[in-house]
Design a protein around this motif. Structure first.
Motif, PDB file in Angstrom:
ATOM      1  N   MET A 232      -5.325   4.703 -14.825  1.00 31.26           N
ATOM      2  CA  MET A 232      -6.320   3.844 -14.184  1.00 31.26           C
ATOM      3  C   MET A 232      -5.690   2.706 -13.387  1.00 31.26           C
ATOM      4  O   MET A 232      -6.376   2.028 -12.618  1.00 31.26           O
ATOM      5  N   ASP A 233      -4.389   2.505 -13.562  1.00 25.43           N
ATOM      6  CA  ASP A 233      -3.693   1.447 -12.835  1.00 25.43           C
ATOM      7  C   ASP A 233      -3.080   1.939 -11.521  1.00 25.43           C
ATOM      8  O   ASP A 233      -2.342   1.193 -10.870  1.00 25.43           O
ATOM      9  N   ILE A 234      -3.362   3.187 -11.145  1.00 20.41           N
ATOM     10  CA  ILE A 234      -2.806   3.765  -9.923  1.00 20.41           C
ATOM     11  C   ILE A 234      -3.879   3.775  -8.839  1.00 20.41           C
ATOM     12  O   ILE A 234      -5.015   4.190  -9.079  1.00 20.41           O
ATOM     13  N   VAL A 235      -3.511   3.300  -7.651  1.00 19.24           N
ATOM     14  CA  VAL A 235      -4.427   3.336  -6.510  1.00 19.24           C
ATOM     15  C   VAL A 235      -3.772   4.112  -5.369  1.00 19.24           C
ATOM     16  O   VAL A 235      -2.548   4.149  -5.249  1.00 19.24           O
ATOM     17  N   THR A 236      -4.599   4.720  -4.537  1.00 21.71           N
ATOM     18  CA  THR A 236      -4.131   5.502  -3.404  1.00 21.71           C
ATOM     19  C   THR A 236      -4.390   4.729  -2.123  1.00 21.71           C
ATOM     20  O   THR A 236      -5.493   4.234  -1.900  1.00 21.71           O
ATOM     21  N   SER A 237      -3.363   4.625  -1.271  1.00 17.51           N
ATOM     22  CA  SER A 237      -3.507   3.878  -0.028  1.00 17.51           C
ATOM     23  C   SER A 237      -2.517   4.373   1.014  1.00 17.51           C
ATOM     24  O   SER A 237      -1.413   4.815   0.680  1.00 17.51           O
ATOM     25  N   SER A 238      -2.919   4.265   2.295  1.00 16.64           N
ATOM     26  CA  SER A 238      -2.007   4.568   3.404  1.00 16.64           C
ATOM     27  C   SER A 238      -1.429   3.296   4.018  1.00 16.64           C
ATOM     28  O   SER A 238      -0.622   3.365   4.953  1.00 16.64           O
ATOM     29  N   LEU A 239      -1.844   2.128   3.513  1.00 19.07           N
ATOM     30  CA  LEU A 239      -1.486   0.864   4.152  1.00 19.07           C
ATOM     31  C   LEU A 239       0.017   0.646   4.237  1.00 19.07           C
ATOM     32  O   LEU A 239       0.528   0.142   5.229  1.00 19.07           O
ATOM     33  N   PHE A 240       0.748   1.030   3.207  1.00 16.55           N
ATOM     34  CA  PHE A 240       2.128   0.579   3.088  1.00 16.55           C
ATOM     35  C   PHE A 240       3.129   1.433   3.852  1.00 16.55           C
ATOM     36  O   PHE A 240       4.215   0.960   4.184  1.00 16.55           O
ATOM     37  N   THR A 241       2.819   2.685   4.136  1.00 19.86           N
ATOM     38  CA  THR A 241       3.755   3.535   4.880  1.00 19.86           C
ATOM     39  C   THR A 241       3.106   4.252   6.048  1.00 19.86           C
ATOM     40  O   THR A 241       3.802   4.861   6.857  1.00 19.86           O
ATOM     41  N   GLY A 242       1.786   4.241   6.124  1.00 17.83           N
ATOM     42  CA  GLY A 242       1.093   5.007   7.148  1.00 17.83           C
ATOM     43  C   GLY A 242       0.627   6.353   6.659  1.00 17.83           C
ATOM     44  O   GLY A 242      -0.165   7.029   7.322  1.00 17.83           O
ATOM     45  N   VAL A 243       1.103   6.775   5.488  1.00 19.75           N
ATOM     46  CA  VAL A 243       0.712   8.040   4.873  1.00 19.75           C
ATOM     47  C   VAL A 243       0.179   7.754   3.477  1.00 19.75           C
ATOM     48  O   VAL A 243       0.700   6.884   2.770  1.00 19.75           O
ATOM     49  N   SER A 244      -0.836   8.481   3.075  1.00 19.48           N
ATOM     50  CA  SER A 244      -1.454   8.252   1.772  1.00 19.48           C
ATOM     51  C   SER A 244      -0.441   8.386   0.643  1.00 19.48           C
ATOM     52  O   SER A 244       0.313   9.352   0.564  1.00 19.48           O
ATOM     53  N   GLY A 245      -0.410   7.390  -0.232  1.00 18.83           N
ATOM     54  CA  GLY A 245       0.492   7.406  -1.372  1.00 18.83           C
ATOM     55  C   GLY A 245      -0.135   6.710  -2.560  1.00 18.83           C
ATOM     56  O   GLY A 245      -1.146   5.998  -2.431  1.00 18.83           O
ATOM     57  N   ASN A 246       0.453   6.900  -3.735  1.00 17.73           N
ATOM     58  CA  ASN A 246      -0.048   6.300  -4.972  1.00 17.73           C
ATOM     59  C   ASN A 246       0.845   5.138  -5.399  1.00 17.73           C
ATOM     60  O   ASN A 246       2.076   5.256  -5.397  1.00 17.73           O
ATOM     61  N   TYR A 247       0.201   4.044  -5.803  1.00 14.82           N
ATOM     62  CA  TYR A 247       0.927   2.811  -6.113  1.00 14.82           C
ATOM     63  C   TYR A 247       0.364   2.133  -7.358  1.00 14.82           C
ATOM     64  O   TYR A 247      -0.796   2.343  -7.728  1.00 14.82           O
ATOM     65  N   LEU A 248       1.188   1.313  -7.979  1.00 16.43           N
ATOM     66  CA  LEU A 248       0.770   0.538  -9.144  1.00 16.43           C
ATOM     67  C   LEU A 248      -0.095  -0.639  -8.700  1.00 16.43           C
ATOM     68  O   LEU A 248       0.365  -1.531  -7.966  1.00 16.43           O
ATOM     69  N   ALA A 249      -1.333  -0.661  -9.161  1.00 16.50           N
ATOM     70  CA  ALA A 249      -2.255  -1.735  -8.779  1.00 16.50           C
ATOM     71  C   ALA A 249      -1.736  -3.118  -9.170  1.00 16.50           C
ATOM     72  O   ALA A 249      -1.886  -4.077  -8.384  1.00 16.50           O
ATOM     73  N   PRO A 250      -1.115  -3.310 -10.354  1.00 16.79           N
ATOM     74  CA  PRO A 250      -0.624  -4.651 -10.674  1.00 16.79           C
ATOM     75  C   PRO A 250       0.394  -5.168  -9.659  1.00 16.79           C
ATOM     76  O   PRO A 250       0.425  -6.368  -9.380  1.00 16.79           O
ATOM     77  N   SER A 251       1.220  -4.280  -9.090  1.00 12.41           N
ATOM     78  CA  SER A 251       2.201  -4.732  -8.100  1.00 12.41           C
ATOM     79  C   SER A 251       1.508  -5.150  -6.810  1.00 12.41           C
ATOM     80  O   SER A 251       1.985  -6.054  -6.101  1.00 12.41           O
ATOM     81  N   ILE A 252       0.398  -4.511  -6.496  1.00 12.12           N
ATOM     82  CA  ILE A 252      -0.369  -4.894  -5.303  1.00 12.12           C
ATOM     83  C   ILE A 252      -1.008  -6.264  -5.508  1.00 12.12           C
ATOM     84  O   ILE A 252      -0.995  -7.112  -4.618  1.00 12.12           O
ATOM     85  N   ARG A 253      -1.558  -6.483  -6.704  1.00 12.53           N
ATOM     86  CA  ARG A 253      -2.145  -7.791  -7.006  1.00 12.53           C
ATOM     87  C   ARG A 253      -1.079  -8.887  -6.961  1.00 12.53           C
ATOM     88  O   ARG A 253      -1.325  -9.991  -6.462  1.00 12.53           O
ATOM     89  N   ASN A 254       0.118  -8.574  -7.476  1.00 13.79           N
ATOM     90  CA  ASN A 254       1.200  -9.563  -7.468  1.00 13.79           C
ATOM     91  C   ASN A 254       1.610  -9.949  -6.049  1.00 13.79           C
ATOM     92  O   ASN A 254       2.168 -11.037  -5.831  1.00 13.79           O
ATOM     93  N   ALA A 255       1.343  -9.043  -5.099  1.00 13.31           N
ATOM     94  CA  ALA A 255       1.661  -9.330  -3.696  1.00 13.31           C
ATOM     95  C   ALA A 255       0.537 -10.082  -3.003  1.00 13.31           C
ATOM     96  O   ALA A 255       0.606 -10.343  -1.792  1.00 13.31           O
ATOM     97  N   GLY A 256      -0.525 -10.421  -3.749  1.00 17.57           N
ATOM     98  CA  GLY A 256      -1.620 -11.194  -3.190  1.00 17.57           C
ATOM     99  C   GLY A 256      -2.687 -10.376  -2.502  1.00 17.57           C
ATOM    100  O   GLY A 256      -3.503 -10.925  -1.753  1.00 17.57           O
ATOM    101  N   LEU A 257      -2.720  -9.063  -2.775  1.00 18.86           N
ATOM    102  CA  LEU A 257      -3.700  -8.183  -2.163  1.00 18.86           C
ATOM    103  C   LEU A 257      -4.683  -7.674  -3.208  1.00 18.86           C
ATOM    104  O   LEU A 257      -4.367  -7.641  -4.402  1.00 18.86           O
ATOM    105  N   ASP A 258      -5.834  -7.258  -2.743  1.00 15.61           N
ATOM    106  CA  ASP A 258      -6.841  -6.665  -3.610  1.00 15.61           C
ATOM    107  C   ASP A 258      -6.705  -5.151  -3.546  1.00 15.61           C
ATOM    108  O   ASP A 258      -6.959  -4.552  -2.503  1.00 15.61           O
ATOM    109  N   PRO A 259      -6.285  -4.498  -4.633  1.00 18.37           N
ATOM    110  CA  PRO A 259      -6.101  -3.040  -4.587  1.00 18.37           C
ATOM    111  C   PRO A 259      -7.389  -2.270  -4.344  1.00 18.37           C
ATOM    112  O   PRO A 259      -7.348  -1.088  -3.989  1.00 18.37           O
TER     113      PRO A 259
END
Length: 322
Positions: A232-259
């Motif tokens: 449940m802590d994994i989110v899917t986004s294309s924002l970071f590389t331009g291609v859809s990928g899976n990332y740790l939501a806590p690391s996104i929050r730590n960067a000041g973004l809303d996952p």
């Protein structure tokens, strides 16, 4: 039928190549413990004027595995693999192909594009090629261009994950392809490795659990976040590389973004000329697959592989006993 190089693994597992994280220490530990270890060629970097790191890495890996095999003829190391990013922006590709050819790399993993010349180079030095794909159409193109095997990257995988269920993806590929087929996507236990085989794959392709190993080139906080997180802590986004990928939501929050409110990015923004799969602004946003709920501690890679092997054998015995 699997090629001979993939037939005598301790368990049917390939450790997937992970950006930044995979290094010679991890690859050597994986191979000595009986599974294929791998790293992206682009992880081996050097500054201008310095010796070529890829040369040094391949020399070290080959020599250490040779010494292990001489000392342990009854349990030789598994082969290793090098991942080539076959994207038009990878300015190092030709150089890295030449180096891998000269070092006779046994397994070549290609990503983000199928190229006949890369397959030809691998075959010319006695190697095999495995190409990662996210759908059946890409799988067909890869085989048409000379790939020996397919890595089916299904939903739930770390990194640039596909959107399809592993059941759907594997069954479509197996309708026409009887060569080596690997499955990637939330595989973190020996039972899941056996399930991948029951589904029709030959081997499992495992990455994220190896981030939480002592050998992995990952920040301590990254490793601990793997241990502390679940699917449940994994989110899917294309924002970071331009291609859809899976990332740790806590690391996104730590960067000041809303996952839960990430923008989309254009695939054309992907660029490997700077030897980075993502802009430096996102260096603390960490990729990960959905299988990490099975990871409960940071351990040496050999200990993780021991666990996988024990679970795999127990699951086989349980199924046979039904």
């Amino acid at each position: 039928m699997l090629p001979p190089i993939l037939q005598n693994l301790r368990i049917p597992v390939v450790g997937s190549p992970m950006f930044i994280v995979s290094n010679p220490d991890l690859v050597i530990a994986q191979c000595k413990a009986g599974i294929v270890g791998s790293f992206p060629a682009l992880n081996a970097r050097e500054k201008d004027g310095e010796p070529i790191q890829l040369e040094a890495w391949l020399t070290r890996i080959t020599e250490e595995l040779d010494r292990h095999n001489q000392a342990n003829p009854d349990r030789p190391a598994a082969p290793f693999a090098v991942n080539q990013i076959v994207h038009r922006s990878n300015a190092r590709l030709d150089r890295d192909i030449e180096i891998c050819h000269r070092h006779k790399v046994p397994i070549w993993i290609t990503s983000l594009g199928a190229r006949t010349e890369v397959n030809a180079a691998a075959h010319d030095c006695g190697g095999i090629t495995l190409h990662d794909i996210i759908n059946n159409s890409f799988a067909r193109k890869a085989v048409e261009k000379g790939a020996d095997g397919i890595i089916a990257v299904a939903a739930g995988a770390g990194g640039h994950a596909g959107p399809q269920s592993p059941f759907a993806l594997v069954q479509e590929i197996r309708e026409w392809f009887d060569g080596p087929l690997l499955l990637s996507g939330a595989i973190a236990t020996g039972r899941a490795v056996l399930a991948a085989q029951a589904m029709g794959a030959d081997l499992a392709y495992i990455g994220s659990p190896f981030i939480a190993t002592t050998e992995a080139n990952a920040q301590p906080d990254y490793k601990q976040m793997i241990v502390d997180s679940g699917a449940m802590d994994i989110v899917t986004s294309s924002l970071f590389t331009g291609v859809s990928g899976n990332y740790l939501a806590p690391s996104i929050r730590n960067a000041g973004l809303d996952p839960e409110a990430l923008a989309h990015a254009d695939p054309s923004t992907m660029n490997f000329n700077d030897l980075s799969a993502k802009p430096k602004a996102w260096s603390t946003i960490w990729g990960c697959g959905q299988g990490i709920g099975a990871v409960h501690e940071i351990v040496p890679a050999a200990q993780l592989i021991d666990r996988l092997a024990g679970e795999y054998d127990a699951a086989r015995r349980a199924i046979v006993g039904l």
